[in-house]
Design a protein around this motif. Sequence first.
Motif, PDB file in Angstrom:
ATOM      1  N   HIS A 195      31.560  40.197  36.602  1.00 34.23           N
ATOM      2  CA  HIS A 195      32.619  40.451  37.583  1.00 34.23           C
ATOM      3  C   HIS A 195      33.435  39.173  37.820  1.00 34.23           C
ATOM      4  CE1 HIS A 195      33.813  43.132  41.202  1.00 34.23           C
ATOM      5  NE2 HIS A 195      34.821  42.385  40.828  1.00 34.23           N
ATOM      6  N   CYS A 197      38.832  41.611  46.748  1.00 32.51           N
ATOM      7  CA  CYS A 197      37.741  42.082  45.894  1.00 32.51           C
ATOM      8  C   CYS A 197      36.551  42.458  46.757  1.00 32.51           C
ATOM      9  CB  CYS A 197      37.312  41.004  44.907  1.00 32.51           C
ATOM     10  SG  CYS A 197      35.908  41.546  43.907  1.00 32.51           S
ATOM     11  N   HIS A 215      29.562  38.263  43.417  1.00 30.22           N
ATOM     12  CA  HIS A 215      29.934  37.198  42.483  1.00 30.22           C
ATOM     13  C   HIS A 215      28.952  36.038  42.459  1.00 30.22           C
ATOM     14  CE1 HIS A 215      33.926  38.746  41.481  1.00 30.22           C
ATOM     15  NE2 HIS A 215      33.900  39.256  42.698  1.00 30.22           N
ATOM     16  N   MET A 228      37.750  43.891  41.762  1.00 30.07           N
ATOM     17  CA  MET A 228      39.091  43.987  41.234  1.00 30.07           C
ATOM     18  C   MET A 228      39.945  44.784  42.218  1.00 30.07           C
ATOM     19  SD  MET A 228      38.035  42.382  38.579  1.00 30.07           S
ATOM     20  CE  MET A 228      39.634  42.257  37.820  1.00 30.07           C
ATOM     21  N   HIS A 241      37.637  38.273  36.752  1.00 29.32           N
ATOM     22  CA  HIS A 241      38.704  37.700  37.576  1.00 29.32           C
ATOM     23  C   HIS A 241      39.324  36.480  36.887  1.00 29.32           C
ATOM     24  CE1 HIS A 241      37.789  39.603  41.719  1.00 29.32           C
ATOM     25  NE2 HIS A 241      37.349  40.386  40.760  1.00 29.32           N
TER      26      HIS A 241
HETATM   27 ZN   LIG Z   1      36.643  42.134  41.815  1.00 33.19          ZN
END
Ligand SMILES: [Zn+2]
Length: 236
Positions: free
Chosen positions: A116, A202, A206, A1, A120
């Motif tokens: 995560h 970021c 992920h 983030m 987003h």
């Molecule tokens: Zn992130």
Amino acid sequence: MYLEKELIMMKGNAGEKIQERLFLSDSYLQKAEARILRKQENKVIPDKTILFSFSGGQESDSGWIGGISVSGSGLAELKGEKAIEYELEREPDFKEGDSVTIELDWEKRKKLMRLHSAAHVVSYVFQDVSGNDETIGSNVSSSKARLDYSCDHNISGPLAETEQKANAFINEGHEISIWQEEKGEGAEQIFHWKCGEWDMPCSGLHVKNTREIGRIRLKRANIGKGKERIEILLAD
Ligand SMILES: [Zn+2]
């Protein structure tokens, strides 16, 4: 983030030679062989690592070094460079220069990556639905993610629509990629998360496809006047 400045800085040093952070190029690695560069009682610095370490933003990984559970981690200086140092549950028998196996708690990491990526997606869908992009904080743990907004009204209405639209998007199976902003030699490098038209700086880890996230559930939490919190939970 947006608030993960510390790790962005850390990632900026990814090209350095003293410690290779394998999770930056492959977030699915569950095991690696490494050599111990430094050992001080129960604290060790390996020359390679698959264990993500961070104090805020995205929670640190759990795992084992040489079969001993990792109880903490942080950045330490070694030969003028920054490296991740791991604190082990007990002092190990291995010595500096020894080869050890590093293992990742994959069940926990998988949840961190799913949550995560979900955070987003939710932030973009919520912005679409409510028009609010006033994010004032975010966090990802292995049990839930949260997004905090500056907002003077209850978000329950747009939240229900956001949950439905985010789940539909996730289920469509969109590819997620990470790309690196080139800022010239020696300069800080910024990593970006990209999914279709969406792109944001970021520094976390992920999943590769939204379908890996699975179904999510959103919950509103009141965190004080003028603020609203969205909690993101994995439904399966
Ligand atoms: Zn992130």
